[in-house]
Scaffold this motif. Structure first.
Motif, PDB file in Angstrom:
ATOM      1  N   THR A  44      -5.752 -46.256 -28.440  1.00  0.00           N
ATOM      2  CA  THR A  44      -5.193 -45.175 -27.623  1.00  0.00           C
ATOM      3  C   THR A  44      -3.926 -45.635 -26.941  1.00  0.00           C
ATOM      4  N   TYR A  47      -3.548 -44.354 -20.714  1.00  0.00           N
ATOM      5  CA  TYR A  47      -4.041 -45.349 -19.759  1.00  0.00           C
ATOM      6  C   TYR A  47      -4.073 -44.772 -18.352  1.00  0.00           C
ATOM      7  N   LEU A  98      -2.402 -41.307 -14.572  1.00  0.00           N
ATOM      8  CA  LEU A  98      -3.035 -41.159 -15.875  1.00  0.00           C
ATOM      9  C   LEU A  98      -1.989 -40.597 -16.826  1.00  0.00           C
ATOM     10  N   MET A 142      -8.153 -45.501 -22.026  1.00  0.00           N
ATOM     11  CA  MET A 142      -9.172 -44.472 -22.152  1.00  0.00           C
ATOM     12  C   MET A 142     -10.029 -44.733 -23.385  1.00  0.00           C
ATOM     13  N   LYS A 143     -11.337 -44.711 -23.186  1.00  0.00           N
ATOM     14  CA  LYS A 143     -12.277 -45.067 -24.243  1.00  0.00           C
ATOM     15  C   LYS A 143     -12.821 -43.862 -24.991  1.00  0.00           C
ATOM     16  N   GLU A 145     -12.983 -39.098 -24.877  1.00  0.00           N
ATOM     17  CA  GLU A 145     -12.549 -37.854 -24.241  1.00  0.00           C
ATOM     18  C   GLU A 145     -13.187 -37.706 -22.866  1.00  0.00           C
ATOM     19  N   HIS A 147     -14.194 -40.115 -20.899  1.00  0.00           N
ATOM     20  CA  HIS A 147     -13.561 -41.079 -20.004  1.00  0.00           C
ATOM     21  C   HIS A 147     -12.244 -40.524 -19.476  1.00  0.00           C
ATOM     22  N   PHE A 148     -11.497 -39.857 -20.344  1.00  0.00           N
ATOM     23  CA  PHE A 148     -10.225 -39.262 -19.932  1.00  0.00           C
ATOM     24  C   PHE A 148     -10.447 -38.190 -18.863  1.00  0.00           C
ATOM     25  N   SER A 151     -11.522 -39.634 -15.614  1.00  0.00           N
ATOM     26  CA  SER A 151     -10.392 -40.320 -14.975  1.00  0.00           C
ATOM     27  C   SER A 151      -9.464 -39.320 -14.308  1.00  0.00           C
TER      28      SER A 151
END
Length: 209
Positions: A44, A47, A98, A142-143, A145, A147-148, A151
């Motif tokens: 990705t 971040y 982000l 970001m690991k 969707e 996580h995003f 965040s």
């Protein structure tokens, strides 16, 4: 009043043996001894970028003008170094962004220069030449969707989390208002319910950067 973060760095709590072990591991991994290693993800380019004032001192928040000026500088910086700016917030002693980063290492090199310029300016204004203003910035790739979205909720909720205001739109130094206007309050609420924070960011509040 906002919550007081724990100002004790983990490094100061460790024994000499623990410090030696950590430094050895960092050398073996070719990481900097006392700052985060910026590792570009293979999966990705999105971040969460975080930076804090040294020992979480409220240096950015010395005045609303300083908060506003730095917010504009940070926003313009990220417009240059990111493809998309999803969420950002500036608080009296730290900030979160982000974004979809163009090139991670180049961005951090230029971010260090921004920190240097603001440090010189603020230390002059405060009559504190030689004061350490910033800690090193750090990134979290970001690991997923989920996580995003979690965040993004964390960034926009950060002023509420730290007790500076009661709702997102009460804090002027973020893009919360623009975000709510773009997705609508109902959709934003669904994102909030679907991706709750729970303990998200729990270990970030102490000054451990």
């Amino acid at each position: 009043m906002p919550k007081d973060p724990n100002a004790m760095y983990r490094w100061r709590q460790w024994t000499p043996e623990q410090r030696s072990k950590i430094l050895t591991e960092r050398r073996q991994r070719n990481h900097p001894a006392h700052s985060p290693a910026h590792i570009q993800s293979d999966h990705t380019s999105i971040y969460l970028i975080t930076a804090a004032c040294f020992e979480h001192a409220p240096i950015i928040g010395r005045s609303d003008k300083r908060l506003a000026d730095f917010s504009l500088q940070l926003y313009e910086f990220m417009q240059t170094h990111s493809r998309t700016l999803f969420a950002w917030v500036v608080l009296p002693n730290h900030y979160h962004v982000l974004c979809d980063v163009v090139e991670l290492h180049g961005m951090f090199e230029q971010l260090g220069k921004l920190h240097g310029r603001t440090s010189f300016q603020w230390n002059g204004e405060d009559g504190m030449r030689g004061r350490q203003t910033w800690c090193k910035a750090a990134e979290t790739a970001m690991k997923s969707e989920g996580h995003f979205y979690a965040s993004r909720n964390y960034v926009l909720n950060n002023p509420v989390h730290h007790g500076y205001c009661a709702k997102w739109t009460d804090w002027p130094f973020s893009n919360a208002t623009e975000y709510l206007e773009s997705v609508g309050r109902e959709q934003a609420f669904r994102f909030w319910q679907s991706y709750p924070l729970h303990d998200y960011g729990k270990d970030w509040d102490p000054a451990t950067l």
